[in-house]
Motif scaffolding. Sequence first.
Motif, PDB file in Angstrom:
ATOM      1  N   VAL A  55       9.281  -4.164  26.257  1.00  0.00           N
ATOM      2  CA  VAL A  55      10.369  -3.134  24.754  1.00  0.00           C
ATOM      3  C   VAL A  55       9.817  -1.727  24.490  1.00  0.00           C
ATOM      4  O   VAL A  55      10.855  -1.084  24.334  1.00  0.00           O
ATOM      5  N   ASN A  56       8.685  -1.729  24.543  1.00  0.00           N
ATOM      6  CA  ASN A  56       8.539   0.169  25.352  1.00  0.00           C
ATOM      7  C   ASN A  56       9.222   0.542  26.684  1.00  0.00           C
ATOM      8  O   ASN A  56       9.635   1.666  25.983  1.00  0.00           O
ATOM      9  N   HIS A  57       9.337   0.043  27.393  1.00  0.00           N
ATOM     10  CA  HIS A  57       9.689   0.923  28.078  1.00  0.00           C
ATOM     11  C   HIS A  57      11.197   0.278  28.936  1.00  0.00           C
ATOM     12  O   HIS A  57      11.900   0.926  29.833  1.00  0.00           O
ATOM     13  N   GLY A  58      11.967  -0.459  28.131  1.00  0.00           N
ATOM     14  CA  GLY A  58      13.905  -0.773  28.030  1.00  0.00           C
ATOM     15  C   GLY A  58      13.877  -2.164  29.705  1.00  0.00           C
ATOM     16  O   GLY A  58      12.869  -2.904  29.895  1.00  0.00           O
ATOM     17  N   TRP A  59      14.872  -2.241  29.685  1.00  0.00           N
ATOM     18  CA  TRP A  59      15.186  -3.133  30.289  1.00  0.00           C
ATOM     19  C   TRP A  59      14.926  -3.097  31.670  1.00  0.00           C
ATOM     20  O   TRP A  59      14.137  -4.231  32.295  1.00  0.00           O
ATOM     21  N   LEU A  60      14.785  -2.372  32.852  1.00  0.00           N
ATOM     22  CA  LEU A  60      13.821  -2.544  34.502  1.00  0.00           C
ATOM     23  C   LEU A  60      12.423  -3.086  34.152  1.00  0.00           C
ATOM     24  O   LEU A  60      12.333  -3.719  34.666  1.00  0.00           O
ATOM     25  N   ALA A  61      11.739  -2.730  33.048  1.00  0.00           N
ATOM     26  CA  ALA A  61      10.049  -2.900  32.757  1.00  0.00           C
ATOM     27  C   ALA A  61      10.593  -4.262  32.775  1.00  0.00           C
ATOM     28  O   ALA A  61       9.930  -5.423  32.913  1.00  0.00           O
ATOM     29  N   GLY A  62      11.068  -4.752  31.487  1.00  0.00           N
ATOM     30  CA  GLY A  62      11.492  -6.321  31.388  1.00  0.00           C
ATOM     31  C   GLY A  62      11.912  -7.171  32.178  1.00  0.00           C
ATOM     32  O   GLY A  62      12.016  -8.433  32.866  1.00  0.00           O
ATOM     33  N   LEU A  63      13.108  -6.608  33.250  1.00  0.00           N
ATOM     34  CA  LEU A  63      13.616  -7.768  34.216  1.00  0.00           C
ATOM     35  C   LEU A  63      12.591  -7.161  35.681  1.00  0.00           C
ATOM     36  O   LEU A  63      12.418  -8.693  35.542  1.00  0.00           O
ATOM     37  N   LEU A  64      11.867  -6.178  35.553  1.00  0.00           N
ATOM     38  CA  LEU A  64      10.193  -6.664  37.266  1.00  0.00           C
ATOM     39  C   LEU A  64       9.839  -7.697  36.051  1.00  0.00           C
ATOM     40  O   LEU A  64       9.254  -8.819  37.293  1.00  0.00           O
ATOM     41  N   ALA A  65       9.221  -7.343  35.148  1.00  0.00           N
ATOM     42  CA  ALA A  65       8.383  -9.052  34.297  1.00  0.00           C
ATOM     43  C   ALA A  65       8.503 -10.089  34.746  1.00  0.00           C
ATOM     44  O   ALA A  65       8.071 -10.591  35.244  1.00  0.00           O
ATOM     45  N   PHE A  66      10.269 -10.161  34.373  1.00  0.00           N
ATOM     46  CA  PHE A  66      10.788 -11.919  34.307  1.00  0.00           C
ATOM     47  C   PHE A  66      10.729 -11.798  35.836  1.00  0.00           C
ATOM     48  O   PHE A  66      10.040 -13.486  36.669  1.00  0.00           O
ATOM     49  N   ALA A  67      11.611 -10.865  36.663  1.00  0.00           N
ATOM     50  CA  ALA A  67      11.546 -11.167  37.753  1.00  0.00           C
ATOM     51  C   ALA A  67      10.197 -11.527  39.134  1.00  0.00           C
ATOM     52  O   ALA A  67       9.976 -12.864  39.466  1.00  0.00           O
ATOM     53  N   PHE A 117      -5.385   3.681  38.573  1.00  0.00           N
ATOM     54  CA  PHE A 117      -6.226   5.109  38.770  1.00  0.00           C
ATOM     55  C   PHE A 117      -5.846   5.665  40.164  1.00  0.00           C
ATOM     56  O   PHE A 117      -6.360   6.569  40.757  1.00  0.00           O
ATOM     57  N   THR A 118      -4.553   5.628  40.093  1.00  0.00           N
ATOM     58  CA  THR A 118      -3.442   6.622  41.100  1.00  0.00           C
ATOM     59  C   THR A 118      -2.704   7.129  40.228  1.00  0.00           C
ATOM     60  O   THR A 118      -2.460   6.899  38.682  1.00  0.00           O
ATOM     61  N   PRO A 119      -2.012   8.304  40.414  1.00  0.00           N
ATOM     62  CA  PRO A 119      -0.933   9.329  40.317  1.00  0.00           C
ATOM     63  C   PRO A 119       0.056   8.681  39.400  1.00  0.00           C
ATOM     64  O   PRO A 119       0.793   9.063  39.057  1.00  0.00           O
ATOM     65  N   ILE A 120       0.102   7.420  40.208  1.00  0.00           N
ATOM     66  CA  ILE A 120       1.304   6.510  39.650  1.00  0.00           C
ATOM     67  C   ILE A 120       1.462   6.292  38.390  1.00  0.00           C
ATOM     68  O   ILE A 120       0.930   5.771  37.684  1.00  0.00           O
ATOM     69  N   GLU A 121       2.988   6.710  38.043  1.00  0.00           N
ATOM     70  CA  GLU A 121       2.961   6.088  36.538  1.00  0.00           C
ATOM     71  C   GLU A 121       4.865   5.787  36.566  1.00  0.00           C
ATOM     72  O   GLU A 121       5.310   6.024  36.364  1.00  0.00           O
ATOM     73  N   TRP A 122       4.744   4.790  36.508  1.00  0.00           N
ATOM     74  CA  TRP A 122       6.513   3.895  36.544  1.00  0.00           C
ATOM     75  C   TRP A 122       6.007   2.516  35.994  1.00  0.00           C
ATOM     76  O   TRP A 122       5.955   1.921  36.603  1.00  0.00           O
ATOM     77  N   ALA A 123       6.412   2.335  34.848  1.00  0.00           N
ATOM     78  CA  ALA A 123       5.507   1.475  34.138  1.00  0.00           C
ATOM     79  C   ALA A 123       6.161  -0.170  33.698  1.00  0.00           C
ATOM     80  O   ALA A 123       5.471  -1.126  33.741  1.00  0.00           O
ATOM     81  N   PRO A 124       7.808  -0.009  34.789  1.00  0.00           N
ATOM     82  CA  PRO A 124       8.309  -1.699  35.338  1.00  0.00           C
ATOM     83  C   PRO A 124       7.264  -1.848  36.103  1.00  0.00           C
ATOM     84  O   PRO A 124       7.788  -3.193  36.294  1.00  0.00           O
ATOM     85  N   ALA A 125       6.420  -0.796  36.993  1.00  0.00           N
ATOM     86  CA  ALA A 125       5.359  -1.228  38.178  1.00  0.00           C
ATOM     87  C   ALA A 125       4.657  -2.554  37.690  1.00  0.00           C
ATOM     88  O   ALA A 125       4.250  -3.310  37.788  1.00  0.00           O
ATOM     89  N   PHE A 126       4.424  -1.931  36.189  1.00  0.00           N
ATOM     90  CA  PHE A 126       2.799  -2.738  35.497  1.00  0.00           C
ATOM     91  C   PHE A 126       3.275  -3.748  35.234  1.00  0.00           C
ATOM     92  O   PHE A 126       2.813  -4.688  34.789  1.00  0.00           O
ATOM     93  N   ALA A 127       4.525  -4.129  34.544  1.00  0.00           N
ATOM     94  CA  ALA A 127       5.341  -4.685  33.782  1.00  0.00           C
ATOM     95  C   ALA A 127       5.389  -6.067  34.794  1.00  0.00           C
ATOM     96  O   ALA A 127       5.704  -7.167  34.503  1.00  0.00           O
ATOM     97  N   ALA A 128       5.954  -5.047  35.942  1.00  0.00           N
ATOM     98  CA  ALA A 128       5.825  -7.066  36.897  1.00  0.00           C
ATOM     99  C   ALA A 128       4.340  -6.848  37.146  1.00  0.00           C
ATOM    100  O   ALA A 128       4.487  -8.623  37.170  1.00  0.00           O
ATOM    101  N   LEU A 129       3.475  -6.433  37.367  1.00  0.00           N
ATOM    102  CA  LEU A 129       2.313  -7.331  37.680  1.00  0.00           C
ATOM    103  C   LEU A 129       1.654  -8.416  36.433  1.00  0.00           C
ATOM    104  O   LEU A 129       1.007  -9.294  37.087  1.00  0.00           O
TER     105      LEU A 129
END
Length: 155
Positions: A55-67, A117-129
């Motif tokens: 919801v907060n970060h868009g369809w790609l985050a939702g798609l990766l979470a589902f995948a 703890f890393t400088p990576i900031e890509w919300a879809p990756a966190f949603a996938a996890l």
Amino acid sequence: MSATATHPQSNTTAKAVTANTTAPAAPLGGLTVARRVAWLANALFWSAFAVLEAVNHGWLAGLLAFAFFIAPDLTFLVGIGDAPRMAKGQLPPRAVPFYNAAHRALIPVALMALYTFTPIEWAPAFAALCGWLAHISYDRAFGYGLRTKEGFQRG
């Protein structure tokens, strides 16, 4: 319990099998029920977190979470050619390492810590996890765990 019986059209002896050949499932102990309830609470938390990320970060985050919610069970495809020769509930042994790796909660938890703890900031990756952890948690809540090297559920 078995008894011997003579086949009516021959003189050979065969063992008769009773209709109920499976033993009833053992009742779940208090600790097992508590663990499953904890895993279910964990699954609901990670599912809600995945939806929140979508919801907060868009369809790609939702798609990766589902995948990533679906992906751990795709490891069954590794041994699909061997499946007809397996016993009921047995995973083909060559698929076991992939299945077990995809169903260890420590892997997505470690990747979440690394993400934090890393400088990576890509919300879809966190949603996938989050989706991956939700899948593992639901499996544990419903009694599915890691497999033995022969492909059976660990007891």
